[in-house]
Scaffold this motif. Structure first.
Motif, PDB file in Angstrom:
ATOM      1  N   LEU A 180      -6.679  13.259-109.113  1.00 51.32           N
ATOM      2  CA  LEU A 180      -5.970  12.248-108.216  1.00 51.32           C
ATOM      3  C   LEU A 180      -4.429  12.611-108.321  1.00 51.32           C
ATOM      4  O   LEU A 180      -3.807  12.390-107.147  1.00 51.32           O
ATOM      5  CB  LEU A 180      -6.477  11.011-108.696  1.00 51.32           C
ATOM      6  CG  LEU A 180      -5.749   9.695-107.976  1.00 51.32           C
ATOM      7  CD1 LEU A 180      -6.443   9.788-106.517  1.00 51.32           C
ATOM      8  CD2 LEU A 180      -5.938   8.348-108.606  1.00 51.32           C
ATOM      9  N   THR A 181      -3.987  12.944-109.452  1.00 47.54           N
ATOM     10  CA  THR A 181      -2.617  13.126-109.393  1.00 47.54           C
ATOM     11  C   THR A 181      -2.182  14.476-108.534  1.00 47.54           C
ATOM     12  O   THR A 181      -1.049  14.448-107.765  1.00 47.54           O
ATOM     13  CB  THR A 181      -2.226  13.541-110.951  1.00 47.54           C
ATOM     14  OG1 THR A 181      -2.460  12.256-111.606  1.00 47.54           O
ATOM     15  CG2 THR A 181      -0.601  13.818-111.125  1.00 47.54           C
ATOM     16  N   ASN A 184      -2.629  13.400-104.744  1.00 48.72           N
ATOM     17  CA  ASN A 184      -1.475  12.602-104.231  1.00 48.72           C
ATOM     18  C   ASN A 184      -0.229  13.197-104.323  1.00 48.72           C
ATOM     19  O   ASN A 184       0.542  12.824-103.523  1.00 48.72           O
ATOM     20  CB  ASN A 184      -1.438  11.193-105.229  1.00 48.72           C
ATOM     21  CG  ASN A 184      -2.489  10.307-104.813  1.00 48.72           C
ATOM     22  OD1 ASN A 184      -3.035  10.426-103.824  1.00 48.72           O
ATOM     23  ND2 ASN A 184      -2.621   9.392-105.700  1.00 48.72           N
ATOM     24  N   MET A 189       3.202   9.138 -98.819  1.00 49.52           N
ATOM     25  CA  MET A 189       2.807   7.993 -99.443  1.00 49.52           C
ATOM     26  C   MET A 189       1.831   7.214 -98.802  1.00 49.52           C
ATOM     27  O   MET A 189       1.108   6.825 -99.409  1.00 49.52           O
ATOM     28  CB  MET A 189       4.188   7.093 -99.320  1.00 49.52           C
ATOM     29  CG  MET A 189       5.431   7.640-100.361  1.00 49.52           C
ATOM     30  SD  MET A 189       6.532   6.469-100.274  1.00 49.52           S
ATOM     31  CE  MET A 189       6.167   5.293-101.269  1.00 49.52           C
ATOM     32  N   ALA A 190       1.634   7.146 -97.579  1.00 52.15           N
ATOM     33  CA  ALA A 190       0.787   6.444 -96.906  1.00 52.15           C
ATOM     34  C   ALA A 190      -0.505   6.786 -96.510  1.00 52.15           C
ATOM     35  O   ALA A 190      -1.562   5.985 -96.708  1.00 52.15           O
ATOM     36  CB  ALA A 190       1.312   5.945 -95.239  1.00 52.15           C
ATOM     37  N   ARG A 192      -2.073   8.208 -99.559  1.00 55.15           N
ATOM     38  CA  ARG A 192      -2.294   8.492-101.272  1.00 55.15           C
ATOM     39  C   ARG A 192      -3.513   7.627-101.484  1.00 55.15           C
ATOM     40  O   ARG A 192      -3.797   6.526-100.908  1.00 55.15           O
ATOM     41  CB  ARG A 192      -1.274   7.922-102.015  1.00 55.15           C
ATOM     42  CG  ARG A 192       0.059   9.178-102.117  1.00 55.15           C
ATOM     43  CD  ARG A 192       0.852   8.855-102.965  1.00 55.15           C
ATOM     44  NE  ARG A 192       2.108   9.845-102.634  1.00 55.15           N
ATOM     45  CZ  ARG A 192       3.308   9.688-102.799  1.00 55.15           C
ATOM     46  NH1 ARG A 192       3.885   8.451-103.220  1.00 55.15           N
ATOM     47  NH2 ARG A 192       4.363  10.610-102.315  1.00 55.15           N
ATOM     48  N   LEU A 194      -6.170   5.763-104.346  1.00 53.59           N
ATOM     49  CA  LEU A 194      -6.228   4.793-105.501  1.00 53.59           C
ATOM     50  C   LEU A 194      -7.354   5.410-106.468  1.00 53.59           C
ATOM     51  O   LEU A 194      -8.493   5.708-105.674  1.00 53.59           O
ATOM     52  CB  LEU A 194      -6.051   3.269-105.411  1.00 53.59           C
ATOM     53  CG  LEU A 194      -5.014   2.767-104.540  1.00 53.59           C
ATOM     54  CD1 LEU A 194      -5.288   1.185-104.302  1.00 53.59           C
ATOM     55  CD2 LEU A 194      -3.854   2.799-105.412  1.00 53.59           C
ATOM     56  N   MET A 258     -10.841   5.016 -98.587  1.00 51.91           N
ATOM     57  CA  MET A 258      -9.600   4.360 -98.895  1.00 51.91           C
ATOM     58  C   MET A 258      -8.862   3.556 -97.902  1.00 51.91           C
ATOM     59  O   MET A 258      -8.458   2.394 -98.265  1.00 51.91           O
ATOM     60  CB  MET A 258      -8.624   5.519 -99.191  1.00 51.91           C
ATOM     61  CG  MET A 258      -7.106   5.095 -99.741  1.00 51.91           C
ATOM     62  SD  MET A 258      -7.244   4.139-101.259  1.00 51.91           S
ATOM     63  CE  MET A 258      -5.644   3.398-101.319  1.00 51.91           C
ATOM     64  N   LEU A 261     -10.934   0.306 -97.618  1.00 54.63           N
ATOM     65  CA  LEU A 261     -10.408  -0.489 -98.748  1.00 54.63           C
ATOM     66  C   LEU A 261      -9.316  -1.235 -98.486  1.00 54.63           C
ATOM     67  O   LEU A 261      -9.154  -2.412 -98.568  1.00 54.63           O
ATOM     68  CB  LEU A 261     -10.618   0.338 -99.920  1.00 54.63           C
ATOM     69  CG  LEU A 261     -10.267  -0.535-101.245  1.00 54.63           C
ATOM     70  CD1 LEU A 261     -11.152  -1.541-101.313  1.00 54.63           C
ATOM     71  CD2 LEU A 261      -9.949   0.462-102.353  1.00 54.63           C
ATOM     72  N   ALA A 262      -8.183  -0.585 -97.850  1.00 51.98           N
ATOM     73  CA  ALA A 262      -6.862  -1.140 -97.837  1.00 51.98           C
ATOM     74  C   ALA A 262      -6.961  -1.967 -96.630  1.00 51.98           C
ATOM     75  O   ALA A 262      -6.426  -3.070 -96.654  1.00 51.98           O
ATOM     76  CB  ALA A 262      -5.909  -0.072 -97.302  1.00 51.98           C
ATOM     77  N   ASP A 290      -7.073  -3.443-112.895  1.00 49.05           N
ATOM     78  CA  ASP A 290      -5.490  -3.735-113.013  1.00 49.05           C
ATOM     79  C   ASP A 290      -5.140  -4.881-113.851  1.00 49.05           C
ATOM     80  O   ASP A 290      -4.024  -4.863-114.324  1.00 49.05           O
ATOM     81  CB  ASP A 290      -5.100  -4.148-111.703  1.00 49.05           C
ATOM     82  CG  ASP A 290      -5.177  -2.823-110.529  1.00 49.05           C
ATOM     83  OD1 ASP A 290      -4.891  -1.688-111.032  1.00 49.05           O
ATOM     84  OD2 ASP A 290      -5.712  -3.114-109.326  1.00 49.05           O
TER      85      ASP A 290
ATOM     86  N   ARG B  33       5.352  -5.955-112.544  1.00 43.33           N
ATOM     87  CA  ARG B  33       4.091  -6.213-112.602  1.00 43.33           C
ATOM     88  C   ARG B  33       3.592  -7.163-113.669  1.00 43.33           C
ATOM     89  O   ARG B  33       2.487  -7.683-113.624  1.00 43.33           O
ATOM     90  CB  ARG B  33       3.042  -4.859-112.450  1.00 43.33           C
ATOM     91  CG  ARG B  33       3.230  -4.329-111.052  1.00 43.33           C
ATOM     92  CD  ARG B  33       2.224  -2.763-111.096  1.00 43.33           C
ATOM     93  NE  ARG B  33       0.975  -3.161-111.012  1.00 43.33           N
ATOM     94  CZ  ARG B  33       0.149  -2.224-110.777  1.00 43.33           C
ATOM     95  NH1 ARG B  33       0.531  -0.889-110.608  1.00 43.33           N
ATOM     96  NH2 ARG B  33      -1.098  -2.576-110.774  1.00 43.33           N
ATOM     97  N   MET B  41      -3.392  -1.784-105.387  1.00 47.35           N
ATOM     98  CA  MET B  41      -3.454  -1.732-103.975  1.00 47.35           C
ATOM     99  C   MET B  41      -2.079  -2.410-103.253  1.00 47.35           C
ATOM    100  O   MET B  41      -1.238  -1.707-102.371  1.00 47.35           O
ATOM    101  CB  MET B  41      -4.326  -2.685-103.295  1.00 47.35           C
ATOM    102  CG  MET B  41      -4.507  -2.344-101.781  1.00 47.35           C
ATOM    103  SD  MET B  41      -4.825  -0.688-101.123  1.00 47.35           S
ATOM    104  CE  MET B  41      -6.444  -0.478-101.442  1.00 47.35           C
ATOM    105  N   VAL B  48       4.839   1.948-100.128  1.00 51.13           N
ATOM    106  CA  VAL B  48       4.945   2.360 -98.948  1.00 51.13           C
ATOM    107  C   VAL B  48       5.904   1.834 -98.189  1.00 51.13           C
ATOM    108  O   VAL B  48       6.582   2.271 -97.261  1.00 51.13           O
ATOM    109  CB  VAL B  48       3.557   2.334 -98.321  1.00 51.13           C
ATOM    110  CG1 VAL B  48       3.489   2.780 -96.797  1.00 51.13           C
ATOM    111  CG2 VAL B  48       2.460   3.222 -99.072  1.00 51.13           C
ATOM    112  N   GLU B  57      10.666   9.425 -98.882  1.00 47.24           N
ATOM    113  CA  GLU B  57       9.089   9.581 -99.618  1.00 47.24           C
ATOM    114  C   GLU B  57       9.535   9.654-100.939  1.00 47.24           C
ATOM    115  O   GLU B  57      10.277  10.176-101.656  1.00 47.24           O
ATOM    116  CB  GLU B  57       8.780  11.055 -99.248  1.00 47.24           C
ATOM    117  CG  GLU B  57       7.933  11.193 -97.863  1.00 47.24           C
ATOM    118  CD  GLU B  57       6.496  10.449 -98.072  1.00 47.24           C
ATOM    119  OE1 GLU B  57       5.628  10.736 -98.897  1.00 47.24           O
ATOM    120  OE2 GLU B  57       6.235   9.900 -97.059  1.00 47.24           O
ATOM    121  N   GLU B  60       4.806  10.060-106.261  1.00 46.10           N
ATOM    122  CA  GLU B  60       4.131   9.444-107.166  1.00 46.10           C
ATOM    123  C   GLU B  60       4.344   9.577-108.732  1.00 46.10           C
ATOM    124  O   GLU B  60       4.456   8.581-109.548  1.00 46.10           O
ATOM    125  CB  GLU B  60       2.459   9.637-107.154  1.00 46.10           C
ATOM    126  CG  GLU B  60       1.739   8.897-107.763  1.00 46.10           C
ATOM    127  CD  GLU B  60       0.114   9.125-107.629  1.00 46.10           C
ATOM    128  OE1 GLU B  60      -0.552   8.134-107.202  1.00 46.10           O
ATOM    129  OE2 GLU B  60      -0.154  10.247-108.449  1.00 46.10           O
TER     130      GLU B  60
END
Lengths: 363, 80
Positions: A180-181, A184, A189-190, A192, A194, A258, A261-262, A290, B33, B41, B48, B57, B60
Motif C-alpha cells: 500500500l505504501t 500510494n 492524492m485523490a 490513493r 486506504l 475505493m 467506498l468513498a 480507526d 485526530r 476516510m 485531498v 501534492e 503520503e
C-alpha cells in the motif's frame, strides 16, 4: 397493473415517511430508477423501482408515514392501457379494518393509519392503537433516539434468533502495508487507497468459496448469494450507524472499490443512500481499526448470516518460526450464524482471508 | 498567504469534514485526530481538500508530519 410498495430497507425498518416523489403520473420508469425519497429511522433513502412501466397513480402523499409493504403508487406495465386495469387497490390503511372511532381519533390526532399496527379482532385498528401510535412516527421522534431504538431492535432480534459463533485470527499485514505504501507513493492524492479497501476486497474474494457465510435468510430458508454485496458499517457523525452495500464487491477492481467506498461514506453521512444499498447486503464488514481497538465482536445484521470485523492494523510482536519480530498485524474476527455454517467453515474462511491479504498485488 | 490565512483555510476544510467542530476548542499543538472524530476516510478527504485549496501534492510519506493544526499550518506555509 404494477403495485409499487414501500420496501424493507433493513431488519430494523417497520415504517418510513415519504419525503417526496421523484416521478409524476405519466412518467416512464425503468429498472433502477429512483422514484421516491423515504425517511427511515436511519437516513433519507432514495427508493428505486425494479419494474419497467408508466406511473399511473401516486397513492401516497408526501409527509405521510407508511408501513413496509404499503402500496405507494400504481404503474402501468409496458403496453397496458389504463382502462384495462383492475379496480384500484387502496393503500393498506384504507383496506385494513379500522373502527370508525379509531378513524375519527386518528383524524383528531393527525395520525397516519398506515403506520398504526392493529391489535383488534382480525388486526383491526382500535382507538387504543391510534392513541398508542401518536407521537411514534418518525416526524415526532428525536432522530438520534429513533435510530438508537431501531438499531437496538435489530440487534436484539439478531441475538435472540441467530445462534452466533465467534472466531478471530491475527493476520500479518507487513506485505499489505508495504504494498500500500509503494502503491500510494506513485498515486496522486485523490487516487490513493486506504487499507480498508484492501480488506474489503480480500473479504469479498475469500467469500467466493464460502456461500454458507454469504447470503440471506428469506422466509425461513437460507439463500446463498452468488454475488458478494458487501455491507459496510459506516458510523454517522451524529451517532448511530448504517451498513449499506457495495454491490458485487468481488468483481470490482481495487480502484473502483475505493471510489465506491468513498462515495458510500460520503452519501451515508449526507443522508443520501439508495434503497438497494440498504436492502441488498449479503454480509457486512465492520472496521473499527480507526478507533484503535484491538478486535471487534460484531453482531450479525439479519437477514444476513455473517459479519466480519477488523481491529487496528498496528505493530505487534509476531513469531516467524522461532524468531520473534515486531510486525504490523490485524485481528480479523468473524461472527457467523450456526444455522448456516459451523466453526470449521468459519475458520477456513478466516484462513482464506489471511492468505488473500498476503497477496495484495492480486486484490 | 500568511499563517493566519492558512490556518483559516485549514479550519474551513476541516469543518467541511466535521461540521460539529468547535474551532475555539481546538488545541493547535495536540493531534487533531485526538480532538476531532476523523476516520481514515475523513483524514484522506481532508488532506485531498487541502491539496486542492493550496494546489499541491502532499506525499503520503509526509502524513506523519501533519498531525496537529500547528504542524499543518507550518507545512503548508513552507510550500505556499
Amino acid at each position: 397493473m404494477i403495485e409499487f410498495r414501500l420496501p424493507s430497507l433493513g431488519a430494523d425498518m417497520d415504517e418510513g415517511k415519504l419525503l417526496e416523489w421523484k416521478v409524476k403520473p405519466g412518467d416512464q420508469v425503468k429498472r433502477g430508477d429512483i422514484v421516491a425519497v423515504v425517511d427511515t429511522s436511519k437516513a433519507a433513502v432514495e427508493v428505486e423501482i425494479w419494474q419497467e412501466g408508466t406511473v399511473h397513480e401516486l397513492l401516497a402523499a408526501p409527509g405521510g408515514t407508511f408501513r413496509v409493504g404499503a402500496v405507494l403508487a400504481r404503474l402501468l406495465a409496458p403496453g397496458e392501457k389504463p382502462g384495462a386495469a383492475p379496480a384500484a387497490p387502496a393503500v393498506p390503511a384504507e383496506r385494513r379494518k379500522v373502527s370508525p372511532a379509531a378513524r375519527k381519533r386518528a383524524e383528531e390526532l393527525g395520525v397516519s393509519l398506515e403506520a398504526v399496527p392493529g391489535t383488534g379482532p382480525g388486526g383491526a385498528v382500535t382507538v387504543e392503537d391510534v392513541e398508542k401510535a401518536r407521537g411514534r412516527g418518525p416526524e415526532e421522534k428525536d432522530k438520534a433516539a429513533g435510530m438508537r431504538k431501531a438499531i437496538a431492535a435489530a440487534m436484539s432480534r439478531s441475538k435472540r434468533e441467530v445462534p452466533h459463533y465467534y472466531l478471530s485470527e491475527t493476520i500479518p499485514m507487513r506485505r499489505a502495508s508495504e504494498w500500500l505504501t509503494r502503491e500510494n507513493a506513485r498515486r496522486p492524492m485523490a487516487s490513493r487507497l486506504l487499507m480498508a479497501a484492501l480488506q474489503l476486497k480480500a473479504v469479498a474474494l475469500a467469500l467466493g468459496d464460502f456461500p454458507d457465510l454469504n447470503g440471506t435468510w428469506r422466509e425461513g430458508v437460507y439463500r446463498p448469494s452468488s454475488a458478494v454485496h458487501l455491507g459496510v458499517a459506516i458510523s454517522l457523525r451524529g451517532g448511530g450507524l448504517v451498513a449499506p452495500a457495495i454491490h458485487d464487491a468481488g468483481r470490482l477492481a481495487l480502484d473502483e472499490l475505493m471510489k465506491r467506498l468513498a462515495d458510500l461514506v460520503q452519501r451515508a453521512r449526507a443522508g443520501s443512500l439508495r434503497s438497494s444499498e440498504m436492502s441488498d447486503p449479503t454480509i457486512t464488514v465492520s472496521n473499527l481499526g480507526d478507533t484503535g481497538v484491538e478486535a471487534t465482536f460484531p453482531v450479525i445484521y439479519p437477514p444476513q448470516a455473517a459479519i466480519v470485523g477488523f481491529g487496528r492494523v498496528a505493530p505487534r510482536p509476531w513469531a516467524e518460526g522461532e524468531t520473534l519480530r515486531v510486525a504490523p498485524t490485524v485481528v480479523a474476527s468473524l461472527a457467523a450464524d450456526h444455522r448456516a455454517s459451523d466453526g470449521h467453515r468459519g475458520a477456513l474462511f478466516l484462513a482464506a482471508l489471511a492468505r488473500r491479504l498476503q497477496e495484495p498485488e492480486t486484490l | 498567504m500568511n499563517a493566519a490565512e492558512i490556518r483559516g483555510q485549514v479550519l474551513a476544510a476541516l469543518k467541511r469534514i466535521a461540521p460539529e467542530l468547535e474551532e475555539g476548542e481546538l488545541e493547535p499543538a495536540r493531534p487533531l485526530r485526538d480532538q476531532v472524530d476523523l476516520d481514515s476516510m475523513d483524514w484522506l478527504n481532508f488532506l485531498v481538500a487541502l491539496g486542492e485549496r493550496f494546489e499541491l501534492e502532499i506525499p503520503e510519506a509526509d502524513y506523519a508530519k501533519l498531525g496537529t493544526l500547528d504542524e499543518l499550518v507550518a507545512y503548508l506555509a513552507a510550500r505556499c
